[in-house]
Design an enzyme around this catalytic site. Sequence first.
Site, mmCIF file in Angstrom:
data_model
loop_
_atom_site.group_PDB
_atom_site.id
_atom_site.type_symbol
_atom_site.label_atom_id
_atom_site.label_comp_id
_atom_site.label_asym_id
_atom_site.label_seq_id
_atom_site.Cartn_x
_atom_site.Cartn_y
_atom_site.Cartn_z
ATOM 1 N N SER A 152 0.859 -1.186 0.000
ATOM 2 C CA SER A 152 0.000 0.000 0.000
ATOM 3 C C SER A 152 0.892 1.231 0.000
ATOM 4 C CB SER A 152 -0.892 0.004 1.249
ATOM 5 O OG SER A 152 -1.458 1.286 1.477
ATOM 6 N N TYR A 165 -2.489 -1.027 10.455
ATOM 7 C CA TYR A 165 -2.427 -1.224 9.004
ATOM 8 C C TYR A 165 -1.125 -0.669 8.431
ATOM 9 C CZ TYR A 165 -3.852 -1.115 4.090
ATOM 10 O OH TYR A 165 -3.921 -1.303 2.731
#
Length: 266
Positions: A152, A165
Amino acid sequence: MQIRVDGQVALVTGASSGIGYECARALADNGAAVAINYHSQAEPAQRLADDIVAAGGKAIAIGGDVSDERAVQHLFQQTLDAFGRLDILVANSGMQKDAPVADMSLEDWNAVIQVNLTGQFLCAREAIRVFKRQGVRPEVSRAAGKIIHMSSVHQRIPWAGHVNYAASKGGVDLLMQTLAQEVAGERIRVNGVAPGAIRTAINAEQTQGDKGDRLLELIPYGRIGDVQDVANAVVWLASDASDYVVGATLFVDGGMCLYPEFRNNG
């Protein structure tokens, strides 16, 4: 050289929806037999497998939790039983459990790290074991195997309220690079893809309307990404067209990592 993966076998984890679903479809469209892993959504994974087979391809759907070591071993064995070998792993499974750090439970921290980071380690380790046994099959690919870690932009960009995350994706980045360094000499290629804002069914509320307009302020290229943008990058990294690309992360983010708020000197 054509960007194709004919005659190869790919395993895509977390492929019952979103980015993983489109990656599995794109690999099948470009010649690969595909094992479509899902955790809890069996029906869409099986439907995709059926669609691929109906179009003349090869695919199966396999359930399994990537954070569970035995489940991962079973997932790879089922893939080998069905197709006889493995050439490509797309380690895509991921999850979010968001909260401000002061409110985040240890349970939610552990859950995200287990799936997003430990799960990628377990799948990569199993794939590397398979690739080492198989060796290079030059008529199919110049590499013994390819691993693509789905990361990401938040491996680079801090994200308040999402510490578990962001930490997991930062870990994925160095996991990928370290594995690439370790196994490149055995002709195993390990790379990563780092999507930015990608439109999926799950995040439709955040990518449409007023929220979507605000999101565009963070994307210099002026549009929100589609799952096909990520899938195209994955197919290229899985193909021999990228054979000299090792230990790299391909950011598919419309320029989000360029910190566009600084275009006017901050």
